[in-house]
Design an enzyme around this catalytic site. Structure first.
Site, PDB file in Angstrom:
ATOM      1  CE  LYS A 116      -2.739   6.866  -4.420  1.00 15.56           C
ATOM      2  NZ  LYS A 116      -1.675   7.611  -3.732  1.00 15.56           N
TER       3      LYS A 116
HETATM    4  P1  NAD Z   1       4.208  -0.570   1.158  1.00 13.57           P
HETATM    5  O1  NAD Z   1       3.336  -1.516   0.440  1.00 13.57           O
HETATM    6  O2  NAD Z   1       5.657  -0.487   0.799  1.00 13.57           O
HETATM    7  O3  NAD Z   1       4.135  -0.858   2.753  1.00 13.57           O
HETATM    8  C1  NAD Z   1       2.933  -0.912   3.440  1.00 13.57           C
HETATM    9  C2  NAD Z   1       3.198  -1.440   4.849  1.00 13.57           C
HETATM   10  O4  NAD Z   1       1.959  -1.406   5.594  1.00 13.57           O
HETATM   11  C3  NAD Z   1       3.682  -2.871   4.891  1.00 13.57           C
HETATM   12  O5  NAD Z   1       4.548  -3.048   5.980  1.00 13.57           O
HETATM   13  C4  NAD Z   1       2.396  -3.683   5.112  1.00 13.57           C
HETATM   14  O6  NAD Z   1       2.642  -4.931   5.723  1.00 13.57           O
HETATM   15  C5  NAD Z   1       1.644  -2.744   6.044  1.00 13.57           C
HETATM   16  N1  NAD Z   1       0.194  -2.907   5.977  1.00 13.57           N
HETATM   17  C6  NAD Z   1      -0.574  -3.125   4.886  1.00 13.57           C
HETATM   18  N2  NAD Z   1      -1.884  -3.214   5.256  1.00 13.57           N
HETATM   19  C7  NAD Z   1      -1.914  -3.032   6.589  1.00 13.57           C
HETATM   20  C8  NAD Z   1      -2.952  -3.021   7.536  1.00 13.57           C
HETATM   21  N3  NAD Z   1      -4.229  -3.222   7.180  1.00 13.57           N
HETATM   22  N4  NAD Z   1      -2.633  -2.784   8.849  1.00 13.57           N
HETATM   23  C9  NAD Z   1      -1.341  -2.580   9.210  1.00 13.57           C
HETATM   24  N5  NAD Z   1      -0.311  -2.599   8.340  1.00 13.57           N
HETATM   25  C10 NAD Z   1      -0.598  -2.819   7.055  1.00 13.57           C
HETATM   26  O7  NAD Z   1       3.495   0.869   1.017  1.00 13.57           O
HETATM   27  P2  NAD Z   1       4.157   2.290   1.169  1.00 13.57           P
HETATM   28  O8  NAD Z   1       4.597   2.754  -0.167  1.00 13.57           O
HETATM   29  O9  NAD Z   1       5.111   2.278   2.310  1.00 13.57           O
HETATM   30  O10 NAD Z   1       2.857   3.161   1.533  1.00 13.57           O
HETATM   31  C11 NAD Z   1       2.346   3.223   2.874  1.00 13.57           C
HETATM   32  C12 NAD Z   1       1.387   4.392   2.982  1.00 13.57           C
HETATM   33  O11 NAD Z   1       2.058   5.607   2.622  1.00 13.57           O
HETATM   34  C13 NAD Z   1       0.165   4.311   2.054  1.00 13.57           C
HETATM   35  O12 NAD Z   1      -0.952   4.871   2.704  1.00 13.57           O
HETATM   36  C14 NAD Z   1       0.562   5.195   0.888  1.00 13.57           C
HETATM   37  O13 NAD Z   1      -0.560   5.740   0.225  1.00 13.57           O
HETATM   38  C15 NAD Z   1       1.348   6.270   1.603  1.00 13.57           C
HETATM   39  N6  NAD Z   1       2.289   6.988   0.744  1.00 13.57           N
HETATM   40  C16 NAD Z   1       3.272   6.318   0.060  1.00 13.57           C
HETATM   41  C17 NAD Z   1       4.159   7.047  -0.723  1.00 13.57           C
HETATM   42  C18 NAD Z   1       5.322   6.384  -1.431  1.00 13.57           C
HETATM   43  O14 NAD Z   1       6.175   7.115  -1.966  1.00 13.57           O
HETATM   44  N7  NAD Z   1       5.434   5.076  -1.436  1.00 13.57           N
HETATM   45  C19 NAD Z   1       4.038   8.438  -0.844  1.00 13.57           C
HETATM   46  C20 NAD Z   1       3.009   9.079  -0.129  1.00 13.57           C
HETATM   47  C21 NAD Z   1       2.154   8.339   0.670  1.00 13.57           C
END
Ligand code: NAD
Length: 420
Positions: free
Chosen positions: A110
């Site tokens: 990570k």
């Molecule tokens: P992103 O940045 O595209 O979206 C994040 C979303 O969460 C946004 O809508 C943002 O406004 C909101 N957000 C941020 N901080 C917040 C808070 N404190 N309270 C409420 N909402 C909040 O990110 P993503 O890629 O969609 O990732 C979201 C989660 O999924 C993360 O935990 C990430 O580790 C996990 N994840 C992502 C992927 C991927 O392929 N992108 C894969 C596995 C896991």
């Protein structure tokens, strides 16, 4: 067990507690258990950037390789104000279990930079990404460590990383990152992969619980890459999306939100807040709304000891990494809530990242329909396997998933031995 105060954080304590609990259940060799508690290597870098206003700001970045027993490491890059060494180390550990659980030939890694990406201009973000990539250049490579997007990063971030790495090699190296734009070697279906994987797993979970997913009431916290795709696909499949939030707040309508119109509203205004025909709701309250499926898709530790007994969902699908604390896990289990754990639920992203990496190494690209079919097969197979392990051992799905992932990494250690 040796102490590791330099990695201390709430999420790292959670990850260690999970490992220790499962190691005891698996009766894991104590030497292997001790090795798994530590990352293989961790790098802290400073990333100085000339800001648009003319001064220089220094950001702190990290890249951590947790384990390399199964192959090169794989894991996302996060831009967020909450980033610290402990969080990145914990997330790298979770990636090790996730890759092993899904049968991928990777260890876990990570990375992250502590910043607020929403306050940086495109030029500042590009410079931040290129300088960070240069600072960690000896830690990444197609057969060493392959970053991907995560919270606060996207396809564009990956394109800049790939370009920066390629410039230092004097040739194009698409296999150094995944989640790239298709035009520079990305894979069809990668952008939607995590959200789509969640939907496949939810179908399987509903089937195992003897229920129908169609018509279920869904709440999604986080409307980014993962949350927005999961919400749209579930909405397309006839679910009622009753609540959605982002970092600025949430919206709630028990009769259902029109996800396409909500997406347009976000494109125009930058947030779900103010969407017509829905009530405002806070990010804390949205988790406690009555629904069948709750999908936390934002940040970690949002379901904790103080709110777990107010969660009304029947299923919590962990789209985010580490959204439930260990104390909350126990409360949810006692209340009969089925928690689909992060390392299984959100693994669609790393599965299609693996497809992207394989396609990039072979310079041969597959059709989207092939990618979706292979993703569905792997997600369904993994869910079924975890469900059976959990039933057989009388444990919850998180413990079942961790048992499978951790034992595969441990087996690889036994087979490789300890160098020198
Ligand atoms: P992103 O940045 O595209 O979206 C994040 C979303 O969460 C946004 O809508 C943002 O406004 C909101 N957000 C941020 N901080 C917040 C808070 N404190 N309270 C409420 N909402 C909040 O990110 P993503 O890629 O969609 O990732 C979201 C989660 O999924 C993360 O935990 C990430 O580790 C996990 N994840 C992502 C992927 C991927 O392929 N992108 C894969 C596995 C896991």
């Amino acid at each position: 067990m040796t102490d590791s105060p330099e990695f201390d954080s709430e999420l790292h304590r959670t990850a260690l507690a999970q490992l220790d609990r499962v190691a005891a259940r698996l009766a894991l060799d104590s030497d292997i258990h001790e090795r798994l508690r530590f990352p293989r290597r961790a790098l802290v870098v400073s990333v100085p950037i000339r800001m648009d206003r003319g001064d220089t700001e220094v950001f702190i970045g990290y890249r951590v390789h947790h384990n390399t027993a199964l192959g090169p490491t794989k894991g996302g890059l996060r831009y967020d104000l909450g980033v610290n060494l402990g969080e990145v180390t914990a997330l790298a550990m979770l990636m090790s279990w996730k890759c092993a659980l899904m049968g991928l030939p990777y260890g876990g890694a990570k990375g992250g930079v502590r910043c607020n990406p929403r306050e940086l201009s495109p030029r500042e973000l590009e410079h931040l990404t290129r300088r960070y990539t240069t600072e960690i250049i000896h830690m990444i490579g197609p057969d060493l460590d392959i970053p991907a997007p995560d919270l606060g990063t996207d396809e564009q971030t990956m394109a800049w990383m790939m370009d920066t790495y390629s410039m230092t090699q004097g040739k194009s190296v698409p296999g150094v990152v995944t989640g790239k734009p298709i035009i520079v070697g990305g894979s069809a279906g990668r952008r939607e992969a995590t959200g789509r994987g969640i939907v496949f797993v939810l179908y399987q979970a509903a089937k195992s619980l003897g229920q129908e997913l169609r018509g279920k009431k869904i709440v999604v916290q986080g409307f980014g890459n993962v949350g927005s795709v999961a919400a749209r696909l579930l909405w397309n499949d006839g679910c009622t999306i009753a609540g959605i939030s982002d970092v600025k707040g949430g919206v709630w309508n028990p009769a259902g939100l029109d996800v396409r119109q909500l997406q347009d509203h976000v494109t125009q205004t930058g947030s779900v807040v103010g969407f017509p025909g829905a009530e405002p709701v806070t990010n804390e309250a949205i988790l406690e709304q009555p629904c069948d499926v709750l999908i936390p898709a934002a940040v970690d530790s949002v379901i904790h000891a103080r709110n777990a007994d107010r969660i009304k969902a029947l299923i919590v699908a962990e789209a985010a990494n580490g959204p439930t604390t260990p104390e909350a896990d126990v409360i949810l289990r006692d209340h009969g809530v089925t928690v689909i754990p992060d390392i299984l639920c959100n693994a669609g992203g790393v599965v299609v990242s693996y497809f992207e990496w394989v396609q990039g190494l072979q310079y041969y690209f597959w059709k989207e329909s092939e990618i979706i079919a292979r993703l569905q097969e792997i997600m369904a197979r993994s869910f079924t396997s975890v469900w059976r392990t959990a039933q057989k051992s009388g444990v919850d799905l998180r413990t079942g998933a961790l048992m499978e992932g951790i034992s595969r990494v441990a087996d690889a250690h036994v087979s490789r031995g300890l160098y020198p």
